[in-house]
Design a protein around this motif. Structure first.
Motif, PDB file in Angstrom:
ATOM      1  N   ASP A  84      -9.198 -13.458  10.576  1.00 22.77           N
ATOM      2  CA  ASP A  84     -10.194 -12.903   9.665  1.00 22.77           C
ATOM      3  C   ASP A  84      -9.598 -12.053   8.561  1.00 22.77           C
ATOM      4  O   ASP A  84     -10.315 -11.630   7.652  1.00 22.77           O
ATOM      5  N   VAL A  85      -8.287 -11.789   8.599  1.00 22.36           N
ATOM      6  CA  VAL A  85      -7.645 -11.006   7.542  1.00 22.36           C
ATOM      7  C   VAL A  85      -7.045 -11.998   6.547  1.00 22.36           C
ATOM      8  O   VAL A  85      -5.924 -12.483   6.722  1.00 22.36           O
ATOM      9  N   GLU A  88       2.042   3.293  -7.785  1.00 26.00           N
ATOM     10  CA  GLU A  88       0.728   3.310  -8.415  1.00 26.00           C
ATOM     11  C   GLU A  88      -0.239   2.462  -7.594  1.00 26.00           C
ATOM     12  O   GLU A  88       0.037   1.287  -7.306  1.00 26.00           O
ATOM     13  N   VAL A  89      -1.366   3.047  -7.211  1.00 26.08           N
ATOM     14  CA  VAL A  89      -2.362   2.357  -6.392  1.00 26.08           C
ATOM     15  C   VAL A  89      -3.732   2.535  -7.041  1.00 26.08           C
ATOM     16  O   VAL A  89      -4.312   3.620  -6.978  1.00 26.08           O
ATOM     17  N   PRO A  90      -4.276   1.504  -7.673  1.00 21.44           N
ATOM     18  CA  PRO A  90      -5.604   1.620  -8.270  1.00 21.44           C
ATOM     19  C   PRO A  90      -6.675   1.872  -7.215  1.00 21.44           C
ATOM     20  O   PRO A  90      -6.568   1.389  -6.079  1.00 21.44           O
ATOM     21  N   GLU A  91      -7.712   2.617  -7.550  1.00 26.79           N
ATOM     22  CA  GLU A  91      -8.767   2.918  -6.594  1.00 26.79           C
ATOM     23  C   GLU A  91      -9.529   1.671  -6.167  1.00 26.79           C
ATOM     24  O   GLU A  91     -10.057   1.606  -5.061  1.00 26.79           O
ATOM     25  N   ASP A  92      -9.585   0.674  -7.060  1.00 24.11           N
ATOM     26  CA  ASP A  92     -10.322  -0.542  -6.719  1.00 24.11           C
ATOM     27  C   ASP A  92      -9.432  -1.603  -6.093  1.00 24.11           C
ATOM     28  O   ASP A  92      -9.794  -2.778  -6.044  1.00 24.11           O
ATOM     29  N   VAL A  93      -8.257  -1.201  -5.592  1.00 21.68           N
ATOM     30  CA  VAL A  93      -7.338  -2.147  -4.961  1.00 21.68           C
ATOM     31  C   VAL A  93      -7.912  -2.660  -3.645  1.00 21.68           C
ATOM     32  O   VAL A  93      -8.692  -1.962  -2.976  1.00 21.68           O
ATOM     33  N   ARG A  94      -7.562  -3.864  -3.285  1.00 23.46           N
ATOM     34  CA  ARG A  94      -7.839  -4.381  -1.947  1.00 23.46           C
ATOM     35  C   ARG A  94      -6.493  -4.507  -1.245  1.00 23.46           C
ATOM     36  O   ARG A  94      -5.607  -5.229  -1.724  1.00 23.46           O
ATOM     37  N   ALA A  95      -6.339  -3.787  -0.135  1.00 28.40           N
ATOM     38  CA  ALA A  95      -5.043  -3.685   0.529  1.00 28.40           C
ATOM     39  C   ALA A  95      -5.006  -4.509   1.806  1.00 28.40           C
ATOM     40  O   ALA A  95      -5.979  -4.546   2.568  1.00 28.40           O
ATOM     41  N   TYR A  96      -3.859  -5.146   2.032  1.00 26.78           N
ATOM     42  CA  TYR A  96      -3.611  -5.923   3.243  1.00 26.78           C
ATOM     43  C   TYR A  96      -2.344  -5.379   3.889  1.00 26.78           C
ATOM     44  O   TYR A  96      -1.292  -5.300   3.239  1.00 26.78           O
ATOM     45  N   LEU A  97      -2.460  -5.015   5.164  1.00 30.46           N
ATOM     46  CA  LEU A  97      -1.350  -4.397   5.870  1.00 30.46           C
ATOM     47  C   LEU A  97      -0.943  -5.250   7.064  1.00 30.46           C
ATOM     48  O   LEU A  97      -1.796  -5.808   7.756  1.00 30.46           O
ATOM     49  N   CYS A  98       0.357  -5.323   7.321  1.00 32.14           N
ATOM     50  CA  CYS A  98       0.831  -5.996   8.530  1.00 32.14           C
ATOM     51  C   CYS A  98       2.194  -5.431   8.894  1.00 32.14           C
ATOM     52  O   CYS A  98       3.088  -5.326   8.051  1.00 32.14           O
ATOM     53  N   GLY A  99       2.333  -5.059  10.159  1.00 34.85           N
ATOM     54  CA  GLY A  99       3.583  -4.483  10.639  1.00 34.85           C
ATOM     55  C   GLY A  99       3.329  -3.680  11.896  1.00 34.85           C
ATOM     56  O   GLY A  99       2.242  -3.745  12.483  1.00 34.85           O
ATOM     57  N   LEU A 115      -5.016  -2.593  18.917  1.00 34.37           N
ATOM     58  CA  LEU A 115      -5.198  -1.231  19.399  1.00 34.37           C
ATOM     59  C   LEU A 115      -5.763  -0.313  18.323  1.00 34.37           C
ATOM     60  O   LEU A 115      -5.943   0.877  18.540  1.00 34.37           O
ATOM     61  N   GLY A 116      -6.040  -0.870  17.141  1.00 38.70           N
ATOM     62  CA  GLY A 116      -6.626  -0.084  16.064  1.00 38.70           C
ATOM     63  C   GLY A 116      -5.580   0.725  15.321  1.00 38.70           C
ATOM     64  O   GLY A 116      -4.533   1.075  15.860  1.00 38.70           O
ATOM     65  N   ILE A 117      -5.881   1.047  14.058  1.00 35.32           N
ATOM     66  CA  ILE A 117      -4.938   1.828  13.268  1.00 35.32           C
ATOM     67  C   ILE A 117      -5.568   3.093  12.719  1.00 35.32           C
ATOM     68  O   ILE A 117      -4.952   3.788  11.917  1.00 35.32           O
ATOM     69  N   VAL A 156      -9.427  -1.765   2.996  1.00 38.07           N
ATOM     70  CA  VAL A 156      -8.114  -1.777   3.652  1.00 38.07           C
ATOM     71  C   VAL A 156      -8.204  -2.687   4.877  1.00 38.07           C
ATOM     72  O   VAL A 156      -8.945  -2.388   5.814  1.00 38.07           O
ATOM     73  N   HIS A 157      -7.458  -3.773   4.867  1.00 41.40           N
ATOM     74  CA  HIS A 157      -7.504  -4.760   5.941  1.00 41.40           C
ATOM     75  C   HIS A 157      -6.129  -4.815   6.609  1.00 41.40           C
ATOM     76  O   HIS A 157      -5.094  -4.649   5.951  1.00 41.40           O
ATOM     77  N   TYR A 158      -6.125  -5.064   7.901  1.00 42.15           N
ATOM     78  CA  TYR A 158      -4.838  -5.115   8.592  1.00 42.15           C
ATOM     79  C   TYR A 158      -4.816  -6.241   9.605  1.00 42.15           C
ATOM     80  O   TYR A 158      -5.828  -6.619  10.176  1.00 42.15           O
ATOM     81  N   GLU A 159      -3.620  -6.792   9.800  1.00 43.37           N
ATOM     82  CA  GLU A 159      -3.395  -7.805  10.821  1.00 43.37           C
ATOM     83  C   GLU A 159      -2.460  -7.225  11.856  1.00 43.37           C
ATOM     84  O   GLU A 159      -1.399  -6.681  11.525  1.00 43.37           O
ATOM     85  N   SER A 160      -2.881  -7.331  13.130  1.00 39.64           N
ATOM     86  CA  SER A 160      -2.097  -6.788  14.230  1.00 39.64           C
ATOM     87  C   SER A 160      -1.533  -7.919  15.056  1.00 39.64           C
ATOM     88  O   SER A 160      -2.284  -8.784  15.529  1.00 39.64           O
ATOM     89  N   PHE A 161      -0.210  -7.957  15.229  1.00 43.12           N
ATOM     90  CA  PHE A 161       0.396  -8.942  16.124  1.00 43.12           C
ATOM     91  C   PHE A 161       0.196  -8.442  17.562  1.00 43.12           C
ATOM     92  O   PHE A 161       0.659  -7.366  17.915  1.00 43.12           O
TER      93      PHE A 161
END
Length: 395
Positions: free
Chosen positions: A256-257, A349-360, A391-393, A382-387
């Motif tokens: 879903d990410v 630089e991170v715009p306020e309207d950014v869509r972020a994807y995190l993995c690690g 357990l939540g971030i 802010v979206h994240y993928e957990s391997f």
């Protein structure tokens, strides 16, 4: 929606159940695997069972779902349950298996809580379970239907048509359907399951992010050899045993990410092997000639350990509004160290309207998420993928 009667009971008993849930889940797994040893052998991740992460993830999901029913009774639970549903669909979970889980979970609840859980409370929590299970069953049915699959029938033979070393610890396996059938589409950021038979006869399953753009005849997975106790059973087996021409059992793509279809700014933040879904997103953006502002952030041990370093530079160079920032804990050639130490967004630089994807790793994602929230990025962006188990971030 939870019934009025059960709402009052669950509210009254949630503190007791919540306090005991980390004791309940190990008993549940012990009972279920004693009655159905094939589930541990052929479905559940033995490593996650051994280190307790699966139990903690299950405990967290039950408590979170019950809390949602109490605090936001009119809110559909789809967003919370979507990640679980995708993981289940990737494993080929069927509706019948929820009955097995129910039986052994409530046996475990009765064993741990004893007289503290009377018949009325048991009935209320039974309602909670079936509300959660019913929502998941419906979501998983929709996922199967959307993929053109019969419920649970996700597996196909795929031939390894190439193997590429990315680093001393990471190898990319290039896969093509061995049955001559069509290559299923996927969205950048999704993953597939790989099922292998280990030397002791167990059929273990692991998920790997697709590391290619969603076009062409091949699908790539990039696998890191994992040390530790327990070591990565499937990942290490793939490294040691799979060569070009071999056939693997691979599931349909889920997850879903995924990269959104908008044209706003994107932040792709990864650490270690978490770069795999990010390189897929980057490949897609480059292949489609995207003009979106893209910020790539990556942290790794060193240049030698950084998979896709050259490919990332190439893809960023193809995007007119893209920039990359890389941190190495222990810099070494051939690339000069851009930044030393851990990822630090203070100078990015991170715009306020950014869509972020995190993995690690979880500490990395928690740190990046907290920095983004502090800088005004809404949590919904802010979206994240957990391997592994989620357990939540946010805690």
């Amino acid at each position: 929606m939870l019934s009025e009667k059960s709402t009052a009971v669950v509210r009254a008993t949630l503190p007791a159940v919540g306090a005991a849930v980390t004791d309940i889940t190990p008993v549940f797994y012990r009972k279920m695997f004693a009655a159905h040893p094939e589930l541990l052998r052929d479905l559940f991740n033995r490593g996650n069972q051994a280190n307790g992460t699966q139990s903690r993830a299950l405990a967290g999901s039950i408590a979170a779902f019950a809390t949602l029913l109490l605090e936001r009774p009119d809110e559909r639970p789809d967003r919370m349950l979507a990640r679980i549903a995708h993981k289940h669909a990737a494993l080929g979970i069927t509706a019948e298996q929820y009955t097995i889980v129910h039986r052994h979970l409530f046996e475990a609840i009765a064993e741990v809580l004893g007289d503290a859980l009377d018949a009325e409370a048991a009935a209320a929590w039974d309602e909670v379970y079936w509300l959660m299970a019913g929502a998941l069953i419906a979501m998983e049915a929709r996922l199967y239907a959307g993929a053109g699959l019969v419920d649970g029938d996700v597996w196909r033979p795929w031939r390894v048509v190439g193997r590429l070393p990315e680093t001393p610890e990471v190898a990319t396996f290039m896969l093509r359907p061995a049955d001559g059938g069509p290559v299923p589409p996927f969205r950048p950021g999704q993953y597939v399951s790989v099922r292998v038979t280990l030397p002791d006869g167990a059929r273990q399953i692991r998920q790997y992010s697709l590391s290619c753009a969603p076009d062409g005849d091949d699908r790539w997975i990039s696998v890191k050899r994992l040390a530790g106790d327990p070591a990565g059973e499937v990942s290490n087996w793939l490294h040691e045993n799979v060569r070009e021409g071999d056939v693997l059992t691979v599931g349909a793509p889920f997850g879903d990410v995924v990269l959104d279809d908008g044209d706003g700014p994107v932040l792709l933040a990864s650490a270690g092997i978490g770069c795999t879904p990010m390189v897929s997103m980057l490949s897609y953006l480059a292949a489609t000639g995207s003009t979106r502002p893209v910020t790539v952030v990556h942290g790794d041990r060193s240049e030698r350990a950084h998979a896709f370093r050259e490919q990332t530079d190439l893809l960023v160079g193809k995007l007119p509004e893209a920039v990359a920032h890389v941190w190495y804990e222990h810099p070494e050639g051939p690339w000069p160290a851009e930044r030393t130490g851990y990822v630090d967004l203070s100078g990015v630089e991170v715009p306020e309207d950014v869509r972020a994807y995190l993995c690690g790793p979880l500490p990395f994602m928690r740190s990046v998420r907290s920095r983004l929230l502090a800088r005004g990025v809404p949590a919904s962006r802010v979206h994240y993928e957990s391997f592994g188990p989620d357990l939540g971030i946010d805690g």
